[in-house]
Motif scaffolding. Structure first.
Motif, PDB file in Angstrom:
ATOM      1  N   MET A  89       0.835  -1.196   0.000  1.00 11.07           N
ATOM      2  CA  MET A  89       0.000   0.000   0.000  1.00 11.07           C
ATOM      3  C   MET A  89       0.877   1.257   0.000  1.00 11.07           C
ATOM      4  SD  MET A  89      -3.250   0.502   2.387  1.00 11.07           S
ATOM      5  CE  MET A  89      -3.799  -1.161   2.177  1.00 11.07           C
ATOM      6  N   GLU A 100       3.928   1.319  -1.126  1.00 13.14           N
ATOM      7  CA  GLU A 100       4.597   1.359  -2.438  1.00 13.14           C
ATOM      8  C   GLU A 100       3.668   1.938  -3.497  1.00 13.14           C
ATOM      9  OE1 GLU A 100       5.848  -2.669  -2.892  1.00 13.14           O
ATOM     10  OE2 GLU A 100       7.691  -2.364  -1.757  1.00 13.14           O
ATOM     11  N   ALA A 101       2.386   1.551  -3.412  1.00 13.36           N
ATOM     12  CA  ALA A 101       1.410   2.088  -4.370  1.00 13.36           C
ATOM     13  C   ALA A 101       1.330   3.609  -4.221  1.00 13.36           C
ATOM     14  CB  ALA A 101       0.049   1.458  -4.126  1.00 13.36           C
ATOM     15  N   ALA A 102       1.334   4.064  -2.969  1.00 15.35           N
ATOM     16  CA  ALA A 102       1.266   5.510  -2.730  1.00 15.35           C
ATOM     17  C   ALA A 102       2.539   6.204  -3.211  1.00 15.35           C
ATOM     18  CB  ALA A 102       1.047   5.775  -1.249  1.00 15.35           C
ATOM     19  N   ARG A 103       3.662   5.540  -3.021  1.00 13.25           N
ATOM     20  CA  ARG A 103       4.936   6.125  -3.520  1.00 13.25           C
ATOM     21  C   ARG A 103       4.873   6.292  -5.021  1.00 13.25           C
ATOM     22  NH1 ARG A 103      10.173   2.997  -2.049  1.00 13.25           N
ATOM     23  NH2 ARG A 103      11.042   4.354  -3.639  1.00 13.25           N
ATOM     24  N   LEU A 104       4.354   5.258  -5.707  1.00 11.18           N
ATOM     25  CA  LEU A 104       4.233   5.344  -7.166  1.00 11.18           C
ATOM     26  C   LEU A 104       3.210   6.413  -7.562  1.00 11.18           C
ATOM     27  CD1 LEU A 104       4.383   1.593  -8.153  1.00 11.18           C
ATOM     28  CD2 LEU A 104       5.945   3.351  -8.934  1.00 11.18           C
ATOM     29  N   ASP A 105       2.226   6.642  -6.699  1.00 10.82           N
ATOM     30  CA  ASP A 105       1.244   7.694  -6.975  1.00 10.82           C
ATOM     31  C   ASP A 105       1.847   9.082  -6.757  1.00 10.82           C
ATOM     32  OD1 ASP A 105      -0.963   6.335  -7.880  1.00 10.82           O
ATOM     33  OD2 ASP A 105      -1.849   6.045  -5.916  1.00 10.82           O
ATOM     34  N   GLY A 106       3.060   9.123  -6.211  1.00 11.48           N
ATOM     35  CA  GLY A 106       3.751  10.406  -6.066  1.00 11.48           C
ATOM     36  C   GLY A 106       3.789  10.933  -4.644  1.00 11.48           C
ATOM     37  N   ALA A 107       3.469  10.090  -3.658  1.00 12.53           N
ATOM     38  CA  ALA A 107       3.451  10.567  -2.274  1.00 12.53           C
ATOM     39  C   ALA A 107       4.869  10.740  -1.740  1.00 12.53           C
ATOM     40  CB  ALA A 107       2.677   9.591  -1.396  1.00 12.53           C
ATOM     41  N   ILE A 161      -1.800   7.971   4.339  1.00  6.37           N
ATOM     42  CA  ILE A 161      -1.975   6.510   4.390  1.00  6.37           C
ATOM     43  C   ILE A 161      -1.909   5.987   5.829  1.00  6.37           C
ATOM     44  CG2 ILE A 161      -1.169   4.285   3.485  1.00  6.37           C
ATOM     45  CD1 ILE A 161      -2.188   6.195   1.289  1.00  6.37           C
ATOM     46  N   LEU A 204      11.009   0.761  -7.303  1.00  2.40           N
ATOM     47  CA  LEU A 204      10.811   0.385  -5.897  1.00  2.40           C
ATOM     48  C   LEU A 204      12.044  -0.328  -5.350  1.00  2.40           C
ATOM     49  CD1 LEU A 204       7.109  -0.849  -6.137  1.00  2.40           C
ATOM     50  CD2 LEU A 204       7.927   1.287  -5.156  1.00  2.40           C
ATOM     51  N   ALA A 232       8.045   7.754  -8.520  1.00  2.78           N
ATOM     52  CA  ALA A 232       6.857   8.513  -8.925  1.00  2.78           C
ATOM     53  C   ALA A 232       7.076   9.278 -10.230  1.00  2.78           C
ATOM     54  CB  ALA A 232       6.474   9.485  -7.819  1.00  2.78           C
ATOM     55  N   PHE A 269      -0.730  -4.106  -8.244  1.00  8.59           N
ATOM     56  CA  PHE A 269      -0.165  -5.111  -7.340  1.00  8.59           C
ATOM     57  C   PHE A 269      -1.063  -6.345  -7.227  1.00  8.59           C
ATOM     58  CE2 PHE A 269       1.680  -1.101  -6.128  1.00  8.59           C
ATOM     59  CZ  PHE A 269       2.984  -1.407  -5.791  1.00  8.59           C
ATOM     60  N   ALA A 315      -3.618  -3.479  -3.331  1.00  5.82           N
ATOM     61  CA  ALA A 315      -3.061  -2.323  -2.605  1.00  5.82           C
ATOM     62  C   ALA A 315      -3.944  -1.091  -2.729  1.00  5.82           C
ATOM     63  CB  ALA A 315      -1.631  -2.042  -3.073  1.00  5.82           C
ATOM     64  N   TYR A 356      -6.396   1.824  -1.178  1.00  7.01           N
ATOM     65  CA  TYR A 356      -6.429   2.502   0.119  1.00  7.01           C
ATOM     66  C   TYR A 356      -7.818   2.282   0.720  1.00  7.01           C
ATOM     67  CZ  TYR A 356      -2.776   4.690  -2.638  1.00  7.01           C
ATOM     68  OH  TYR A 356      -1.707   4.901  -3.475  1.00  7.01           O
ATOM     69  N   HIS A 403      -9.436   3.369   3.216  1.00  4.88           N
ATOM     70  CA  HIS A 403     -10.209   4.472   3.791  1.00  4.88           C
ATOM     71  C   HIS A 403     -10.709   5.446   2.727  1.00  4.88           C
ATOM     72  CE1 HIS A 403      -6.005   5.488   3.450  1.00  4.88           C
ATOM     73  NE2 HIS A 403      -6.289   6.761   3.527  1.00  4.88           N
ATOM     74  N   PHE A 461      -6.095   9.585  -6.508  1.00  5.12           N
ATOM     75  CA  PHE A 461      -5.126   9.954  -5.469  1.00  5.12           C
ATOM     76  C   PHE A 461      -3.843  10.571  -6.042  1.00  5.12           C
ATOM     77  CE2 PHE A 461      -1.951   8.630  -2.110  1.00  5.12           C
ATOM     78  CZ  PHE A 461      -2.378   9.561  -1.175  1.00  5.12           C
ATOM     79  N   SER A 462      -3.355   9.996  -7.131  1.00  5.05           N
ATOM     80  CA  SER A 462      -2.110  10.527  -7.717  1.00  5.05           C
ATOM     81  C   SER A 462      -2.319  11.957  -8.209  1.00  5.05           C
ATOM     82  CB  SER A 462      -1.642   9.642  -8.874  1.00  5.05           C
ATOM     83  OG  SER A 462      -2.650   9.552  -9.847  1.00  5.05           O
ATOM     84  N   LEU A 507      -2.351  14.290  -5.216  1.00  7.00           N
ATOM     85  CA  LEU A 507      -0.999  14.560  -4.732  1.00  7.00           C
ATOM     86  C   LEU A 507      -0.271  15.529  -5.660  1.00  7.00           C
ATOM     87  CD1 LEU A 507       0.177  11.002  -3.610  1.00  7.00           C
ATOM     88  CD2 LEU A 507      -0.501  12.898  -2.150  1.00  7.00           C
ATOM     89  N   ARG A 524      -3.250   7.703 -14.100  1.00  8.24           N
ATOM     90  CA  ARG A 524      -1.912   8.323 -14.097  1.00  8.24           C
ATOM     91  C   ARG A 524      -1.360   8.545 -15.499  1.00  8.24           C
ATOM     92  NH1 ARG A 524       2.470   5.826 -10.798  1.00  8.24           N
ATOM     93  NH2 ARG A 524       3.362   7.833 -11.324  1.00  8.24           N
TER      94      ARG A 524
END
Lengths: 284, 364
Positions: free
Chosen positions: A175, A177-184, A193, B52, B73, B81, B85, B87, B89, B98-99, B102, B150
């Protein structure tokens, strides 16, 4: 009819004994609060008479008592100080604890294990042992009789860190990692997160911190001698002082006023409090 | 331009080498599938492309630019995944956008992109739901939608269908193939399921022990494997391997013997211009489909003792052993056979692959 039968068939000697025990414990718990209420809302002298009544006898006498305590003592100010002390402590404990837990739970860095072990070791040191050193540090900082002196030493919660770390360990790496890829960014990973996903643990920690902070007597007593910074528990202690000439109904009024916020808090959050105590294995 | 080159890439964890000198060229718009057994390094390779994981040596180039040191990013890749993966919430729409949130993109643009992706994946009615209220297939669609929003140069899929049941997997497989046709983006897909790989891939990369074993179109790998690993991995049921001895080599081919005492245990293989020493040990590879049942009176017939039978409906797979205990599978079509009675088989020499002792293919 069959439902009624079934209900009766569930009554066993064991269940009767359990209920009897539960009612006894509930009576022991509730009676002091009821007695306090009874004393406040009674004509002067009645509760302490040879023939005491176990129910309130005078609403006006109670209101008079409350008015007297609120107007003639620094109770309202003490409320404000206690609320500020509690809210700031809760906010600080949650913020600092969650930030530290985020790093300990989800990232590897040199010395992480040793650092975590050191923090956990501090759980074994009793508060009484740290009271004087903490006081000296606060005094050197010039924070005696200040709100920061009251709040800051309570912000580092080893227990909170432990609880949040254990909780955050359950957040899947994928999760993040997914956010990192989303640019977080690193902070955004924490904020968007880890923090929302730890809501349950944060609520539990907030409740436990409230219970600990609202009733904290010793630290406010040590750190602040100025009446302007007295918390509710300190003001109540003044009523109970050996040389005070207040009557029992006034003392009980002060106690009742001090007990109302935690009582209301418990009534609102009782489910979370019970769950929190069960999950953390502590009464805070 | 979204071509991808991997040049001499290596990856180690301490002393353990996970990727060994990987070289790969992925053309723009290609659907490439990394396939191999568990622990072969396929997911690690994908993660190095995503950013990653860092590679220990070598170079990764995307659209002609070196991206080794570019943050995950900013590489222009999106990953789906295995565990989705999502979110938990956030709603489906929030997950997908989300991307953009951000990146502080305008709300209108975010909404439009989310709507477009939701339309492609038929998720319009689910946009306000939370992931916990979705089925496995829907969750997977949302994960793909998040990647589509994205607008990446390259889509990366890490075993995305592994958590789905068999029926849904087949359905999602078809949807992914359609999505690729529709979007036309470069897609890299990791799976350990060779059927999934063969049905989806334009180009299949077979990995084993951190090394690329062979790269090519799935049918090319099936028809013309470079080594025993690829030959055994690609194709269901698995290829049979029989140890044999070279009797003689000549202009017309080589003669090998894998079973003495039987005339059928000797094969004349049409491998020309081979200079392989007599008595050398080789491996013969023959697909179960190319082993035929025959009459016992056939000159090349060999007895096969059946150990178990798999009835697959349109075909039947017989698993058994030759008289020298070499295991052999036979795939028959049409006929049904529930009894484990011995049968006689013969091998078509035209369809036999020959591998040397190290498992490398011997070609003419």
């Amino acid at each position: 009819m069959t439902g009624l039968k079934r209900n009766f068939s569930r009554i066993t000697p064991w269940s009767v004994a359990k209920w009897a025990a539960a009612l006894c414990i509930a009576f022991v718990m509730v009676f002091p609060i009821w007695w306090m209420f009874n004393v406040v809302f009674a004509d002067p002298g009645v509760p302490a008479s040879l023939n005491p009544r176990l129910y309130p006898t005078s609403l006006s006498a109670g209101i008079e008592n409350i008015k007297q305590v609120l107007s003639e003592t620094g109770f309202l100010r003490a409320y404000y100080i206690s609320v500020a002390y509690t809210v700031l402590t809760i906010a600080g404990v949650l913020l600092i604890g969650s930030m530290a837990a985020f790093e300990f739970a989800l990232f590897r860095f040199p010395g992480a294990r040793i650092l975590f072990a050191l923090v956990m070791l501090s759980l074994m040191v009793p508060t009484a042992a740290t009271l004087i050193p903490t006081y000296l540090v606060v005094a050197k900082l010039g924070w005696l009789n200040t709100m920061q002196g009251l709040v800051v030493p309570g912000l580092a919660s080893a227990f909170g860190l432990f609880m949040l770390t254990q909780f955050m360990k359950s957040i899947p790496q994928e999760m993040l990692e997914a956010a990192r890829l989303d640019g977080a960014t690193h902070f955004q990973l924490y904020w968007f997160i880890a923090l929302p996903l730890s809501k349950t643990a944060l609520v539990t920690l907030a409740i436990l911190t409230f219970m600990k902070t609202w009733g904290n007597f010793i630290w406010p007593l040590v750190i602040s001698q100025k009446p302007e910074l007295f918390t509710v528990s300190q003001v109540v202690s003044l009523f109970n002082a050996p040389l005070s000439h207040t009557t029992v109904d006034v003392v009980m009024t002060a106690n009742l006023l001090a007990a109302i916020p935690p009582l209301v808090f418990f009534l609102i959050f009782q489910r979370q409090i019970v769950e929190g105590i069960a999950s953390s294995g502590t009464k805070g | 331009m979204s071509s991808l080159q991997i040049l001499n890439a290596c990856k180690s964890y301490g002393t353990v080498e996970v990727l060994k000198d990987i070289n790969l060229d992925v053309q723009s718009g290609e659907f490439v599938v990394f396939v191999g057994p568990s622990g072969c390094g396929k997911s690690t390779l994908l993660r190095t492309i995503a950013g990653l994981e860092d590679i220990t040596a070598g170079e990764i180039r995307l659209g002609g630019k070196r991206i080794n040191d570019v943050d995950a990013a900013k590489r222009g890749v999106a990953m789906v995944f295995q565990s989705y993966a999502l979110y938990p919430h956030m709603t489906v729409a929030q997950n997908m956008g989300f991307s953009m949130r951000l990146a502080k993109a305008p709300k209108k643009e975010t909404e439009e992109r989310v709507r477009t992706a939701a339309h492609i994946l038929q998720l319009e009615k689910l946009l306000e739901r939370k992931p916990a209220q979705l089925s496995g297939g829907q969750k997977q669609r949302v994960a793909i939608g998040r990647a589509i929003v994205r607008e990446p140069k390259v889509f990366l899929f890490d075993e995305p269908l592994s958590n789905l049941d068999a029926e849904l997997r087949v359905q999602m497989r078809a949807e992914l193939a359609q999505l690729h046709r529709r979007l036309g983006n470069t897609m890299i897909y990791v799976t350990h399921d060779q059927v999934e790989a063969m049905t989806l891939a334009d180009k299949m990369v077979v990995l084993n022990g951190g090394k690329v074993q062979q790269v090519g179109h799935p049918l090319e790998l099936y028809d013309n494997p470079d080594n025993m690993f690829v030959a055994g991995f690609v194709g269901t049921p698995r290829m049979n391997f029989i140890k044999a001895r070279v009797l003689e080599t000549g202009i017309g081919g080589i003669t090998v013997e894998y079973l003495s005492d039987h005339s059928g245990g000797r094969l004349q293989l049409p491998l020309k211009n081979i200079t392989y020493g007599a008595e050398a040990e080789v491996w013969l590879g023959i697909r179960p489909d190319h082993v035929k049942l025959c009459e016992a009176s056939d000159a090349k017939a060999l007895p096969l003792t059946i150990s178990f039978i798999e009835e697959l409906g349109d075909s039947t797979c017989l698993h058994g052993a030759l008289p020298n205990a070499t295991k052999l599978s036979v795939l028959t079509h049409g006929g049904r056979r529930a009894e484990q009675t011995p049968v006689t088989i013969k091998i078509d020499p035209e369809r036999v692959f020959v591998f040397d002792r190290n498992g490398e293919r011997i070609r003419d």
